[in-house]
Design a protein around this motif. Structure first.
Motif, PDB file in Angstrom:
ATOM      1  N   ILE A   1     -12.005  -3.623   6.409  1.00 30.05           N
ATOM      2  CA  ILE A   1     -11.020  -2.835   7.151  1.00 30.05           C
ATOM      3  C   ILE A   1     -11.388  -2.981   8.619  1.00 30.05           C
ATOM      4  O   ILE A   1     -12.439  -2.508   9.052  1.00 30.05           O
TER       5      ILE A   1
ATOM      6  N   ARG B   1       3.072   7.355   7.231  1.00 28.73           N
ATOM      7  CA  ARG B   1       2.653   8.329   6.224  1.00 28.73           C
ATOM      8  C   ARG B   1       2.585   9.722   6.829  1.00 28.73           C
ATOM      9  O   ARG B   1       2.246   9.890   7.981  1.00 28.73           O
TER      10      ARG B   1
ATOM     11  N   VAL C   1       0.855  -1.203   0.000  1.00 25.09           N
ATOM     12  CA  VAL C   1       0.000   0.000   0.000  1.00 25.09           C
ATOM     13  C   VAL C   1       0.885   1.245   0.000  1.00 25.09           C
ATOM     14  O   VAL C   1       1.507   1.597   0.998  1.00 25.09           O
TER      15      VAL C   1
ATOM     16  N   ILE D   1      -8.048   0.373  -3.257  1.00 23.87           N
ATOM     17  CA  ILE D   1      -8.493  -0.119  -1.949  1.00 23.87           C
ATOM     18  C   ILE D   1      -9.321   0.908  -1.185  1.00 23.87           C
ATOM     19  O   ILE D   1      -9.851   0.613  -0.125  1.00 23.87           O
TER      20      ILE D   1
ATOM     21  N   MET E   1      -3.994  -5.421   7.805  1.00 27.93           N
ATOM     22  CA  MET E   1      -3.142  -4.280   7.491  1.00 27.93           C
ATOM     23  C   MET E   1      -1.899  -4.389   8.386  1.00 27.93           C
ATOM     24  O   MET E   1      -1.722  -5.391   9.059  1.00 27.93           O
ATOM     25  N   THR E   2      -1.063  -3.370   8.396  1.00 25.26           N
ATOM     26  CA  THR E   2       0.200  -3.468   9.139  1.00 25.26           C
ATOM     27  C   THR E   2       0.020  -4.018  10.555  1.00 25.26           C
ATOM     28  O   THR E   2       0.766  -4.888  10.998  1.00 25.26           O
TER      29      THR E   2
ATOM     30  N   ARG F   1      -3.127  -6.124   2.987  1.00 25.55           N
ATOM     31  CA  ARG F   1      -2.819  -4.789   2.469  1.00 25.55           C
ATOM     32  C   ARG F   1      -1.920  -4.072   3.478  1.00 25.55           C
ATOM     33  O   ARG F   1      -2.393  -3.607   4.506  1.00 25.55           O
ATOM     34  N   VAL F   2      -0.642  -4.031   3.190  1.00 27.34           N
ATOM     35  CA  VAL F   2       0.308  -3.496   4.166  1.00 27.34           C
ATOM     36  C   VAL F   2       0.958  -2.220   3.632  1.00 27.34           C
ATOM     37  O   VAL F   2       1.547  -2.220   2.541  1.00 27.34           O
ATOM     38  N   GLY F   3       0.820  -1.142   4.374  1.00 25.64           N
ATOM     39  CA  GLY F   3       1.401   0.139   3.982  1.00 25.64           C
ATOM     40  C   GLY F   3       2.561   0.516   4.886  1.00 25.64           C
ATOM     41  O   GLY F   3       3.734   0.390   4.520  1.00 25.64           O
ATOM     42  N   THR F   4       2.232   0.964   6.079  1.00 22.81           N
ATOM     43  CA  THR F   4       3.237   1.462   7.029  1.00 22.81           C
ATOM     44  C   THR F   4       4.377   0.462   7.257  1.00 22.81           C
ATOM     45  O   THR F   4       5.549   0.847   7.317  1.00 22.81           O
TER      46      THR F   4
ATOM     47  N   LYS G   1       0.048   4.464  -0.930  1.00 20.18           N
ATOM     48  CA  LYS G   1      -0.627   5.772  -0.911  1.00 20.18           C
ATOM     49  C   LYS G   1       0.225   6.810  -0.187  1.00 20.18           C
ATOM     50  O   LYS G   1       0.868   6.481   0.811  1.00 20.18           O
TER      51      LYS G   1
HETATM   52  C1  LIG Z   1      -3.985   2.730   4.134  1.00 24.41           C
HETATM   53  C2  LIG Z   1      -4.703   1.441   3.969  1.00 24.41           C
HETATM   54  C3  LIG Z   1      -4.072   0.220   4.267  1.00 24.41           C
HETATM   55  C4  LIG Z   1      -2.672   0.094   4.811  1.00 24.41           C
HETATM   56  O1  LIG Z   1      -2.623   0.565   6.134  1.00 24.41           O
HETATM   57  P1  LIG Z   1      -1.328   0.357   7.042  1.00 24.41           P
HETATM   58  O2  LIG Z   1      -1.852   0.393   8.428  1.00 24.41           O
HETATM   59  O3  LIG Z   1      -0.410   1.487   6.746  1.00 24.41           O
HETATM   60  O4  LIG Z   1      -0.739  -0.949   6.691  1.00 24.41           O
HETATM   61  C5  LIG Z   1      -4.791  -0.942   4.040  1.00 24.41           C
HETATM   62  N1  LIG Z   1      -6.056  -0.920   3.565  1.00 24.41           N
HETATM   63  C6  LIG Z   1      -6.682   0.236   3.286  1.00 24.41           C
HETATM   64  C7  LIG Z   1      -8.077   0.190   2.750  1.00 24.41           C
HETATM   65  C8  LIG Z   1      -6.046   1.450   3.477  1.00 24.41           C
HETATM   66  O5  LIG Z   1      -6.689   2.591   3.186  1.00 24.41           O
END
Ligand SMILES: *Cc1c(COP(=O)(O)O)cnc(C)c1O
Length: 229
Positions: free
Chosen positions: A160, A226, A32, A76, A201-202, A217-220, A34
């Motif tokens: 989510i 962010r 992820v 997403i 997620m993270t 779905r892993v961002g951080t 973004k």
């Molecule tokens: C931002 C986001 C993520 C990732 O979130 P992190 O906590 O940074 O891993 C996953 N899914 C959705 C829908 C998001 O908006």
């Protein structure tokens, strides 16, 4: 630095698979990206990342233009009907369909281009009033309605989970989403496939994998915190 984060997440995914008797190939990691600059995505691309998740239409369009074309983009985030046209032919999967009206907008744009669009139904598994997503008890009806649209293919469910300190608290919501997918799958409707469960997620992807996630779905955890300012 970035590569270390990816290696760390990969190791944790493998450990969660081992704990729950699952195969690593059953799980797709969505990076992820973004808010992150294209240089960072390019760096991840260079060591092999091909699947990115974004939550804003404009950002997908901008990054799609400049980054290599063999990337799979996953939408997403919440999608507005009037913006469907900008991304419908650029994304691999839309994770966030939670109304018939949005599905109809996707159908219309997909029909114009003569393509089939893969989607997930977003479910508000914890019934939080701040969240998008269909309520769990309404998901099955929504699936049946959307299943009638010929240019859309329902591939599964997405959720989510709440933001919590202890990821164990979200285990019940992941279990709920999985059960819902099993229930819907048992109806065996045409045009409905429940093979994808996009959850985790993270903070909670390891628990999600233990409970059957096929996409996390892993961002951080991959790109760092962010900065929205
Ligand atoms: C931002 C986001 C993520 C990732 O979130 P992190 O906590 O940074 O891993 C996953 N899914 C959705 C829908 C998001 O908006």
């Amino acid at each position: 630095m970035l590569k270390n984060n990816f290696d760390e997440v990969e190791a944790r995914i493998q450990a969660a698979c081992a704990r729950s008797g699952r195969k690593r190939e059953e799980i797709t990691l969505i990076a992820v990206s973004k808010t992150k600059p294209v240089e960072m995505l390019q760096e991840a691309y260079d060591f092999g990342t091909r699947i990115f998740g974004e939550n804003k239409v404009q950002e997908i369009v901008d990054k799609y233009e400049v980054l290599p074309k063999d990337i799979s983009w996953h939408m997403i985030g919440h999608l507005q009907r009037n913006k469907v046209k900008y991304i419908v032919d650029k994304v691999k999967l839309i994770h966030s369909v939670d109304s018939l009206r949005l599905a109809e907008a996707i159908e219309k744009e997909a029909a114009k281009r003569d393509i089939i669009v893969d989607i997930l139904i977003e479910v508000n598994a914890a019934k939080e009033d701040t969240k998008f997503g269909v309520m769990p008890e309404e998901a099955e009806d929504l699936v049946s309605e959307i299943a009638l649209l010929p240019h859309i293919r329902i591939m599964g469910l997405m959720t989510i989970a709440p933001f919590v300190e202890n990821p164990e608290e979200n285990r019940i919501y992941f279990q709920r989403l999985r059960k819902l997918a099993v229930d819907i799958d048992e109806k065996k409707s045409d045009n409905v496939n429940m093979s994808i469960l996009s959850m985790g997620m993270t903070n909670d992807y390891e628990v999600a994998i233990e409970e059957g996630a096929t996409m996390v779905r892993v961002g951080t955890g991959l790109f760092g915190a962010r900065n929205y300012t």
